[in-house]
Design a protein around this motif. Structure first.
Motif, PDB file in Angstrom:
ATOM      1  N   ASN A 175       0.815  -1.211   0.000  1.00 50.98           N
ATOM      2  CA  ASN A 175       0.000   0.000   0.000  1.00 50.98           C
ATOM      3  C   ASN A 175       0.852   1.267   0.000  1.00 50.98           C
ATOM      4  O   ASN A 175       0.332   2.368   0.211  1.00 50.98           O
ATOM      5  N   ILE A 176       2.150   1.117  -0.202  1.00 51.53           N
ATOM      6  CA  ILE A 176       3.045   2.265  -0.278  1.00 51.53           C
ATOM      7  C   ILE A 176       3.445   2.494  -1.733  1.00 51.53           C
ATOM      8  O   ILE A 176       3.784   1.556  -2.449  1.00 51.53           O
ATOM      9  N   VAL A 177       3.401   3.748  -2.165  1.00 53.93           N
ATOM     10  CA  VAL A 177       3.739   4.110  -3.541  1.00 53.93           C
ATOM     11  C   VAL A 177       4.759   5.244  -3.518  1.00 53.93           C
ATOM     12  O   VAL A 177       4.592   6.229  -2.785  1.00 53.93           O
ATOM     13  N   TRP A 178       5.811   5.108  -4.324  1.00 60.18           N
ATOM     14  CA  TRP A 178       6.794   6.180  -4.513  1.00 60.18           C
ATOM     15  C   TRP A 178       6.658   6.738  -5.918  1.00 60.18           C
ATOM     16  O   TRP A 178       6.669   5.991  -6.897  1.00 60.18           O
ATOM     17  N   VAL A 179       6.527   8.057  -6.011  1.00 60.62           N
ATOM     18  CA  VAL A 179       6.377   8.743  -7.292  1.00 60.62           C
ATOM     19  C   VAL A 179       7.547   9.707  -7.458  1.00 60.62           C
ATOM     20  O   VAL A 179       7.985  10.343  -6.489  1.00 60.62           O
ATOM     21  N   SER A 180       8.053   9.828  -8.672  1.00 58.95           N
ATOM     22  CA  SER A 180       9.153  10.757  -8.912  1.00 58.95           C
ATOM     23  C   SER A 180       8.973  11.463 -10.241  1.00 58.95           C
ATOM     24  O   SER A 180       8.117  11.114 -11.055  1.00 58.95           O
ATOM     25  N   GLY A 181       9.816  12.474 -10.463  1.00 62.23           N
ATOM     26  CA  GLY A 181       9.811  13.209 -11.727  1.00 62.23           C
ATOM     27  C   GLY A 181      11.051  12.852 -12.522  1.00 62.23           C
ATOM     28  O   GLY A 181      11.257  11.701 -12.876  1.00 62.23           O
ATOM     29  N   ILE A 182      11.912  13.850 -12.763  1.00 66.20           N
ATOM     30  CA  ILE A 182      13.151  13.617 -13.495  1.00 66.20           C
ATOM     31  C   ILE A 182      14.309  14.224 -12.703  1.00 66.20           C
ATOM     32  O   ILE A 182      14.209  15.317 -12.171  1.00 66.20           O
ATOM     33  N   GLY A 183      15.420  13.517 -12.670  1.00 66.27           N
ATOM     34  CA  GLY A 183      16.596  13.983 -11.951  1.00 66.27           C
ATOM     35  C   GLY A 183      17.272  12.810 -11.269  1.00 66.27           C
ATOM     36  O   GLY A 183      16.771  11.685 -11.292  1.00 66.27           O
ATOM     37  N   CYS A 184      18.410  13.054 -10.656  1.00 70.68           N
ATOM     38  CA  CYS A 184      19.115  11.975  -9.954  1.00 70.68           C
ATOM     39  C   CYS A 184      18.217  11.362  -8.883  1.00 70.68           C
ATOM     40  O   CYS A 184      18.145  10.140  -8.734  1.00 70.68           O
ATOM     41  N   SER A 185      17.529  12.203  -8.129  1.00 68.52           N
ATOM     42  CA  SER A 185      16.656  11.710  -7.064  1.00 68.52           C
ATOM     43  C   SER A 185      15.503  10.876  -7.608  1.00 68.52           C
ATOM     44  O   SER A 185      14.963  10.015  -6.900  1.00 68.52           O
ATOM     45  N   SER A 186      15.147  11.116  -8.860  1.00 68.68           N
ATOM     46  CA  SER A 186      13.951  10.482  -9.410  1.00 68.68           C
ATOM     47  C   SER A 186      14.141   9.029  -9.806  1.00 68.68           C
ATOM     48  O   SER A 186      13.195   8.369 -10.249  1.00 68.68           O
ATOM     49  N   ARG A 187      15.349   8.497  -9.619  1.00 67.28           N
ATOM     50  CA  ARG A 187      15.546   7.054  -9.783  1.00 67.28           C
ATOM     51  C   ARG A 187      15.019   6.281  -8.568  1.00 67.28           C
ATOM     52  O   ARG A 187      14.995   5.050  -8.562  1.00 67.28           O
ATOM     53  N   PHE A 188      14.648   7.026  -7.568  1.00 62.83           N
ATOM     54  CA  PHE A 188      14.295   6.445  -6.268  1.00 62.83           C
ATOM     55  C   PHE A 188      13.277   5.304  -6.337  1.00 62.83           C
ATOM     56  O   PHE A 188      13.470   4.264  -5.689  1.00 62.83           O
ATOM     57  N   PRO A 189      12.168   5.424  -7.091  1.00 61.66           N
ATOM     58  CA  PRO A 189      11.187   4.335  -7.101  1.00 61.66           C
ATOM     59  C   PRO A 189      11.748   2.989  -7.531  1.00 61.66           C
ATOM     60  O   PRO A 189      11.255   1.942  -7.091  1.00 61.66           O
ATOM     61  N   TYR A 190      12.787   2.997  -8.382  1.00 61.38           N
ATOM     62  CA  TYR A 190      13.366   1.731  -8.833  1.00 61.38           C
ATOM     63  C   TYR A 190      14.047   0.986  -7.692  1.00 61.38           C
ATOM     64  O   TYR A 190      14.145  -0.238  -7.708  1.00 61.38           O
ATOM     65  N   TYR A 191      14.518   1.730  -6.725  1.00 60.38           N
ATOM     66  CA  TYR A 191      15.313   1.130  -5.650  1.00 60.38           C
ATOM     67  C   TYR A 191      14.478   0.745  -4.433  1.00 60.38           C
ATOM     68  O   TYR A 191      14.997   0.142  -3.493  1.00 60.38           O
ATOM     69  N   MET A 192      13.201   1.109  -4.463  1.00 63.30           N
ATOM     70  CA  MET A 192      12.287   0.751  -3.377  1.00 63.30           C
ATOM     71  C   MET A 192      11.431  -0.447  -3.805  1.00 63.30           C
ATOM     72  O   MET A 192      10.860  -0.450  -4.893  1.00 63.30           O
TER      73      MET A 192
ATOM     74  N   HIS B  52       9.321  15.400 -15.987  1.00 60.73           N
ATOM     75  CA  HIS B  52       9.974  16.472 -15.247  1.00 60.73           C
ATOM     76  C   HIS B  52       8.978  17.409 -14.560  1.00 60.73           C
ATOM     77  O   HIS B  52       8.129  18.014 -15.203  1.00 60.73           O
ATOM     78  N   GLY B  53       9.085  17.505 -13.239  1.00 63.65           N
ATOM     79  CA  GLY B  53       8.299  18.451 -12.470  1.00 63.65           C
ATOM     80  C   GLY B  53       6.892  18.022 -12.123  1.00 63.65           C
ATOM     81  O   GLY B  53       6.195  18.712 -11.382  1.00 63.65           O
ATOM     82  N   ARG B  54       6.466  16.856 -12.625  1.00 67.87           N
ATOM     83  CA  ARG B  54       5.047  16.472 -12.468  1.00 67.87           C
ATOM     84  C   ARG B  54       4.810  15.467 -11.346  1.00 67.87           C
ATOM     85  O   ARG B  54       3.704  14.947 -11.197  1.00 67.87           O
ATOM     86  N   ALA B  55       5.821  15.207 -10.509  1.00 70.39           N
ATOM     87  CA  ALA B  55       5.656  14.174  -9.487  1.00 70.39           C
ATOM     88  C   ALA B  55       4.509  14.480  -8.530  1.00 70.39           C
ATOM     89  O   ALA B  55       3.716  13.598  -8.194  1.00 70.39           O
ATOM     90  N   ALA B  56       4.403  15.722  -8.079  1.00 70.73           N
ATOM     91  CA  ALA B  56       3.342  16.078  -7.132  1.00 70.73           C
ATOM     92  C   ALA B  56       1.961  15.924  -7.764  1.00 70.73           C
ATOM     93  O   ALA B  56       0.999  15.501  -7.100  1.00 70.73           O
TER      94      ALA B  56
END
Length: 344
Positions: free
Chosen positions: A51-68, A77-81
């Motif tokens: 029930n946990i979801v990680w959303v990202s946009g574009i950038g170094c930080s935005s690789r995060f969902p792959y690692y969770m 880009h910019g549309r994560a929120a």
């Protein structure tokens, strides 16, 4: 997605939230610390992994969902929120997190960021702030300091930097905290506090980019200087800092002033006592201004948290109210109502 009874929730460990995808950040990047602290604290978020979801946009930080090892969505880009808002509205039972950078969320994504704050969506935004565009190789970002020399500002940027704490507060975020990549225990606490908050929670992480902006936060992380530059915010405690806890913050009207607690004129009783639950945003905004003042320490911790109805909660309450008055509705009736016509 059905939420299971949390009484039967498995006893997770950090490994349960680690995916099998190779982590690809530059050696020494502060993102590694953020990932490690998120994985370590995820078992304490009070939610089933599915029930946990990680959303990202574009950038170094935005690789995060792959690692969770959770559900994830790598957006644009910019549309994560905005994407996170849609996910939460579609399934309010989910715990939705956003991984975003200072460039991703405060530049092209600034509009989506402020409106997520304004709406008080029940989502958690982890804002990686390294004061640079890292993925595109070192251009200045919205948080880069004025005069910063980069590939896109070879003579120094003439921009004034964004202050994320002021922006989030002014836009209506009901929770704002700041931490540092080299403060793992502190970061863990801020993440757990954000997870427990009902509403829009922003955790800004000062994160080092060793390739394009190394040492951006050196005074705050160096063992020989950090005690004189970092102010730890603790609810109900006076604002005191310094190697010997001999400096304090006093409010002279609405102006913060550093006082010497050993000068015989001042004592800890003169210090501003932090109240993170203050419903008046004035003091929280004053705290947010500290990083714009050369003589003030940098606050880390929970600046302010307040409680008010969330957008997603109000939205679904309205849906249920309309259904109680007019019924569940019929898709075919809607599509073939008097507002449709045939073209022959």
């Amino acid at each position: 997605m059905e939420t299971k009874n949390l009484e039967t929730k498995p006893k997770y460990t950090a490994k349960d939230f680690s995916s099998d995808v190779d982590v690809k950040w530059c050696p020494g990047c502060g993102d590694y610390s953020i990932l490690a602290q998120v994985q370590r604290t995820s078992p304490d978020f009070g939610e089933l992994k599915e029930n946990i979801v990680w959303v990202s946009g574009i950038g170094c930080s935005s690789r995060f969902p792959y690692y969770m090892n959770t559900y994830g969505f790598h957006g644009i880009h910019g549309r994560a929120a905005a994407i996170a808002t849609g996910v939460k509205l579609a399934n309010p039972k989910l715990q939705v997190w956003v991984a975003t950078g200072d460039g991703d969320s405060l530049s092209i994504g600034g509009n989506h960021f402020i409106h997520a704050c304004r709406k008080n969506m029940d989502i958690k935004i982890v804002l990686f702030n390294n004061k640079i565009y890292g993925l595109t190789k070192g251009q200045y970002s919205p948080t880069s300091e004025k005069g910063k020399i980069t590939k896109s500002s070879p003579y120094g940027t003439v921009d004034f930097p964004f202050n994320a704490s002021k922006l989030a507060d002014a836009a209506g975020a009901t929770f704002f905290a700041r931490t540092i990549d080299r403060e793992p225990k502190h970061m863990q606490e801020m993440l757990k506090r954000a997870a427990a908050h009902k509403g829009l929670a922003v955790v800004e992480v000062y994160q080092n980019c060793p390739i394009f902006n190394d040492g951006a936060y050196a005074p705050l992380t160096d063992k020989t200087s950090k005690e004189d530059y970092v102010l730890y915010l603790e609810h109900g405690k006076p604002l005191v800092f310094g190697k010997n806890k001999d400096k304090g913050i006093k409010l002279d009207g609405l102006q913060p002033v550093v006082i010497d607690l050993n000068d015989g004129k001042h004592s800890v009783d003169d210090c501003w006592v932090h109240d993170e639950f203050d419903t008046d945003p004035t003091r929280g905004f004053i705290l947010a201004r500290f990083i714009d003042m050369d003589h003030m320490p940098t606050p880390i911790g929970v600046f302010r948290q307040v409680h008010k109805p969330t957008y997603d909660e109000e939205y679904w309450n309205q849906v249920e109210y309309v259904k109680s008055k007019k019924g569940a509705g019929d898709y075919n009736k809607l599509m073939y109502s008097v507002n449709t016509w045939d073209v022959e």
